[in-house]
Design a protein around this motif. Structure first.
Motif, PDB file in Angstrom:
ATOM      1  N   TYR A  34     -30.601  20.452 -19.183  1.00 12.46           N
ATOM      2  CA  TYR A  34     -30.846  20.479 -20.629  1.00 12.46           C
ATOM      3  C   TYR A  34     -29.536  20.210 -21.381  1.00 12.46           C
ATOM      4  O   TYR A  34     -29.507  19.426 -22.343  1.00 12.46           O
ATOM      5  CB  TYR A  34     -31.417  21.833 -21.035  1.00 12.46           C
ATOM      6  CG  TYR A  34     -31.792  21.939 -22.496  1.00 12.46           C
ATOM      7  CD1 TYR A  34     -33.079  21.621 -22.934  1.00 12.46           C
ATOM      8  CD2 TYR A  34     -30.859  22.357 -23.451  1.00 12.46           C
ATOM      9  CE1 TYR A  34     -33.429  21.718 -24.274  1.00 12.46           C
ATOM     10  CE2 TYR A  34     -31.202  22.444 -24.792  1.00 12.46           C
ATOM     11  CZ  TYR A  34     -32.482  22.124 -25.198  1.00 12.46           C
ATOM     12  OH  TYR A  34     -32.819  22.205 -26.526  1.00 12.46           O
TER      13      TYR A  34
ATOM     14  N   GLY B  20     -28.714  16.664 -21.193  1.00 12.00           N
ATOM     15  CA  GLY B  20     -29.571  15.919 -22.113  1.00 12.00           C
ATOM     16  C   GLY B  20     -29.083  15.984 -23.542  1.00 12.00           C
ATOM     17  O   GLY B  20     -29.190  14.992 -24.292  1.00 12.00           O
TER      18      GLY B  20
ATOM     19  N   ASP C 209     -28.075  12.775 -25.742  1.00 18.47           N
ATOM     20  CA  ASP C 209     -28.633  12.535 -27.072  1.00 18.47           C
ATOM     21  C   ASP C 209     -27.528  12.316 -28.096  1.00 18.47           C
ATOM     22  O   ASP C 209     -27.616  11.397 -28.936  1.00 18.47           O
ATOM     23  CB  ASP C 209     -29.514  13.712 -27.490  1.00 18.47           C
ATOM     24  CG  ASP C 209     -30.249  13.444 -28.791  1.00 18.47           C
ATOM     25  OD1 ASP C 209     -31.033  12.477 -28.842  1.00 18.47           O
ATOM     26  OD2 ASP C 209     -30.028  14.185 -29.768  1.00 18.47           O
TER      27      ASP C 209
ATOM     28  N   GLU D  32     -28.917   3.115 -29.362  1.00 16.47           N
ATOM     29  CA  GLU D  32     -29.909   3.209 -28.298  1.00 16.47           C
ATOM     30  C   GLU D  32     -29.698   2.175 -27.201  1.00 16.47           C
ATOM     31  O   GLU D  32     -30.244   2.295 -26.111  1.00 16.47           O
ATOM     32  CB  GLU D  32     -31.315   3.063 -28.879  1.00 16.47           C
ATOM     33  CG  GLU D  32     -31.704   4.175 -29.848  1.00 16.47           C
ATOM     34  CD  GLU D  32     -31.776   5.536 -29.190  1.00 16.47           C
ATOM     35  OE1 GLU D  32     -32.012   5.602 -27.973  1.00 16.47           O
ATOM     36  OE2 GLU D  32     -31.591   6.544 -29.903  1.00 16.47           O
TER      37      GLU D  32
ATOM     38  N   ASP E 252     -31.277   6.178 -15.512  1.00 17.62           N
ATOM     39  CA  ASP E 252     -32.599   6.798 -15.618  1.00 17.62           C
ATOM     40  C   ASP E 252     -32.480   8.323 -15.678  1.00 17.62           C
ATOM     41  O   ASP E 252     -33.205   8.985 -16.431  1.00 17.62           O
ATOM     42  CB  ASP E 252     -33.475   6.395 -14.437  1.00 17.62           C
ATOM     43  CG  ASP E 252     -33.949   4.954 -14.535  1.00 17.62           C
ATOM     44  OD1 ASP E 252     -33.754   4.329 -15.604  1.00 17.62           O
ATOM     45  OD2 ASP E 252     -34.522   4.454 -13.544  1.00 17.62           O
TER      46      ASP E 252
ATOM     47  N   ARG F 126     -31.591   9.389 -19.084  1.00 15.60           N
ATOM     48  CA  ARG F 126     -32.729   9.281 -20.004  1.00 15.60           C
ATOM     49  C   ARG F 126     -33.717  10.444 -19.818  1.00 15.60           C
ATOM     50  O   ARG F 126     -34.269  10.975 -20.785  1.00 15.60           O
ATOM     51  CB  ARG F 126     -33.429   7.927 -19.814  1.00 15.60           C
ATOM     52  CG  ARG F 126     -32.538   6.748 -20.215  1.00 15.60           C
ATOM     53  CD  ARG F 126     -33.201   5.409 -19.951  1.00 15.60           C
ATOM     54  NE  ARG F 126     -32.270   4.325 -20.232  1.00 15.60           N
ATOM     55  CZ  ARG F 126     -32.053   3.814 -21.454  1.00 15.60           C
ATOM     56  NH1 ARG F 126     -32.732   4.298 -22.491  1.00 15.60           N
ATOM     57  NH2 ARG F 126     -31.183   2.847 -21.624  1.00 15.60           N
ATOM     58  N   VAL F 127     -33.918  10.853 -18.568  1.00 16.35           N
ATOM     59  CA  VAL F 127     -34.817  11.980 -18.310  1.00 16.35           C
ATOM     60  C   VAL F 127     -34.209  13.272 -18.866  1.00 16.35           C
ATOM     61  O   VAL F 127     -34.918  14.109 -19.453  1.00 16.35           O
ATOM     62  CB  VAL F 127     -35.099  12.107 -16.798  1.00 16.35           C
ATOM     63  CG1 VAL F 127     -35.872  13.386 -16.509  1.00 16.35           C
ATOM     64  CG2 VAL F 127     -35.877  10.906 -16.297  1.00 16.35           C
TER      65      VAL F 127
ATOM     66  N   ARG G  22     -32.242  13.537 -21.390  1.00 17.35           N
ATOM     67  CA  ARG G  22     -32.391  13.503 -22.848  1.00 17.35           C
ATOM     68  C   ARG G  22     -33.820  13.862 -23.253  1.00 17.35           C
ATOM     69  O   ARG G  22     -34.036  14.597 -24.228  1.00 17.35           O
ATOM     70  CB  ARG G  22     -32.017  12.117 -23.386  1.00 17.35           C
ATOM     71  CG  ARG G  22     -32.009  12.051 -24.913  1.00 17.35           C
ATOM     72  CD  ARG G  22     -31.840  10.641 -25.408  1.00 17.35           C
ATOM     73  NE  ARG G  22     -31.687  10.614 -26.853  1.00 17.35           N
ATOM     74  CZ  ARG G  22     -31.831   9.513 -27.590  1.00 17.35           C
ATOM     75  NH1 ARG G  22     -32.111   8.355 -27.017  1.00 17.35           N
ATOM     76  NH2 ARG G  22     -31.685   9.556 -28.905  1.00 17.35           N
ATOM     77  N   ALA G  23     -34.790  13.357 -22.513  1.00 17.37           N
ATOM     78  CA  ALA G  23     -36.183  13.678 -22.818  1.00 17.37           C
ATOM     79  C   ALA G  23     -36.435  15.179 -22.711  1.00 17.37           C
ATOM     80  O   ALA G  23     -37.157  15.763 -23.532  1.00 17.37           O
ATOM     81  CB  ALA G  23     -37.114  12.907 -21.884  1.00 17.37           C
TER      82      ALA G  23
ATOM     83  N   TYR H 257     -34.194  17.545 -23.214  1.00 23.29           N
ATOM     84  CA  TYR H 257     -33.564  18.157 -24.390  1.00 23.29           C
ATOM     85  C   TYR H 257     -34.444  17.996 -25.628  1.00 23.29           C
ATOM     86  O   TYR H 257     -34.645  18.962 -26.392  1.00 23.29           O
ATOM     87  CB  TYR H 257     -32.184  17.543 -24.634  1.00 23.29           C
ATOM     88  CG  TYR H 257     -31.665  17.833 -26.013  1.00 23.29           C
ATOM     89  CD1 TYR H 257     -31.276  19.121 -26.368  1.00 23.29           C
ATOM     90  CD2 TYR H 257     -31.631  16.832 -26.992  1.00 23.29           C
ATOM     91  CE1 TYR H 257     -30.845  19.411 -27.653  1.00 23.29           C
ATOM     92  CE2 TYR H 257     -31.201  17.109 -28.270  1.00 23.29           C
ATOM     93  CZ  TYR H 257     -30.804  18.398 -28.603  1.00 23.29           C
ATOM     94  OH  TYR H 257     -30.396  18.680 -29.878  1.00 23.29           O
ATOM     95  N   LEU H 258     -34.975  16.819 -25.834  1.00 19.28           N
ATOM     96  CA  LEU H 258     -35.776  16.556 -27.030  1.00 19.28           C
ATOM     97  C   LEU H 258     -37.126  17.278 -27.000  1.00 19.28           C
ATOM     98  O   LEU H 258     -37.771  17.436 -28.034  1.00 19.28           O
ATOM     99  CB  LEU H 258     -35.995  15.046 -27.183  1.00 19.28           C
ATOM    100  CG  LEU H 258     -34.734  14.228 -27.496  1.00 19.28           C
ATOM    101  CD1 LEU H 258     -35.053  12.733 -27.454  1.00 19.28           C
ATOM    102  CD2 LEU H 258     -34.147  14.612 -28.847  1.00 19.28           C
ATOM    103  N   HIS H 259     -37.512  17.748 -25.815  1.00 20.42           N
ATOM    104  CA  HIS H 259     -38.831  18.387 -25.652  1.00 20.42           C
ATOM    105  C   HIS H 259     -38.859  19.822 -26.183  1.00 20.42           C
ATOM    106  O   HIS H 259     -39.926  20.314 -26.572  1.00 20.42           O
ATOM    107  CB  HIS H 259     -39.220  18.385 -24.171  1.00 20.42           C
ATOM    108  CG  HIS H 259     -40.551  19.006 -23.895  1.00 20.42           C
ATOM    109  ND1 HIS H 259     -41.739  18.413 -24.251  1.00 20.42           N
ATOM    110  CD2 HIS H 259     -40.886  20.191 -23.307  1.00 20.42           C
ATOM    111  CE1 HIS H 259     -42.741  19.194 -23.890  1.00 20.42           C
ATOM    112  NE2 HIS H 259     -42.258  20.280 -23.318  1.00 20.42           N
TER     113      HIS H 259
END
Length: 242
Positions: A162, A165, A169, A177, A183, A186-187, A189-190, A192-194
């Protein structure tokens, strides 16, 4: 603009598969080693020695003048006998200003020592994300960056991923971007954004364990985003603010 790939390692053991020479390593052990070391420098510690283990820490301390240092650390989440508490708030309350911190942990300081072959090594947490990313963008434009999650004895830890991520970000916002993120980055970051930082850290395995031990306040502190400006850099076995 950073011109090389930004990659995330999900645990320190993945360092065995990576060539570190020429790369920048950023180590994360959010609960709590890197959060504690960042906080220590922000609260007046003159430097931090990230010792590999208890024996290494005691060896460093033996060469220092009495009263000039604080020795803190844990092994398997238990404070080592004779050591100061290893969590950020407890250690600040213990008193660090003007003294060196000799610190060891089960995972974070091990990861930091394992990164020694990198061109530069930094200590990162949620607490100093913005300052750390600014340093990466301005000082390491042409180097690959590895965000190294310490994990826990060859296990994946959500809180470190996290934290990675969050850094990804911030880098994406700073660089655009189109920056070259792997990859895994990117996962991260996803993830963290979740979810929000407090909920994520208190809900993960280590965060729950720490809360059960009465350390919820420490977890909430470590979940703060970019409240500290210090950027610890490893040089000659010591972390010093850049």
């Amino acid at each position: 603009m950073l011109s090389h790939r930004i990659h995330v390692l999900s645990k320190k053991e993945e360092l065995d598969t990576v060539r570190l020479a020429g790369k920048v390593a950023v180590v994360l052990d959010v609960l709590f080693a890197t959060s504690t070391m960042v906080t220590a420098l922000a609260h007046g510690a003159t430097s931090v020695v990230p010792a590999l283990d208890e024996t290494g820490a005691r060896g460093v301390a033996a060469g220092l003048a009495p009263g000039s240092f604080v020795m803190a650390g844990e092994f398997h989440a238990e404070t080592i006998e004779g050591f100061a508490p290893p969590t950020p708030l407890a250690l600040v309350e213990y008193g660090l200003a003007g003294r060196k911190l000799v610190y060891t942990s089960t995972n974070g300081t091990v990861a930091m020592n394992a990164c020694a072959a990198a061109t530069d090594v930094y200590c990162a947490a949620l607490l100093n994300g913005c300052a750390l990313v600014e340093r990466l963008v301005t000082a390491h434009r042409d180097q690959a960056v590895l965000l190294v999650c310490s994990g826990s004895m060859n296990n994946f830890n959500l809180e470190d991923f996290y934290g990675a991520g969050y850094l990804v970000d911030l880098l994406a916002r700073r660089l655009g971007e189109g920056a070259d993120f792997s990859d895994a980055a990117r996962v991260a970051r996803a993830l963290y954004l979740h979810g929000g930082p407090e909920a994520s850290l208190l809900g993960c395995r280590v965060g729950r364990m720490m809360a059960e031990r009465g350390l919820e306040r420490e977890v909430r502190f470590a979940a703060q985003l970019s409240t500290l400006d210090v950027v610890p850099r490893l040089r000659d076995g010591r972390l010093l603010p850049v």
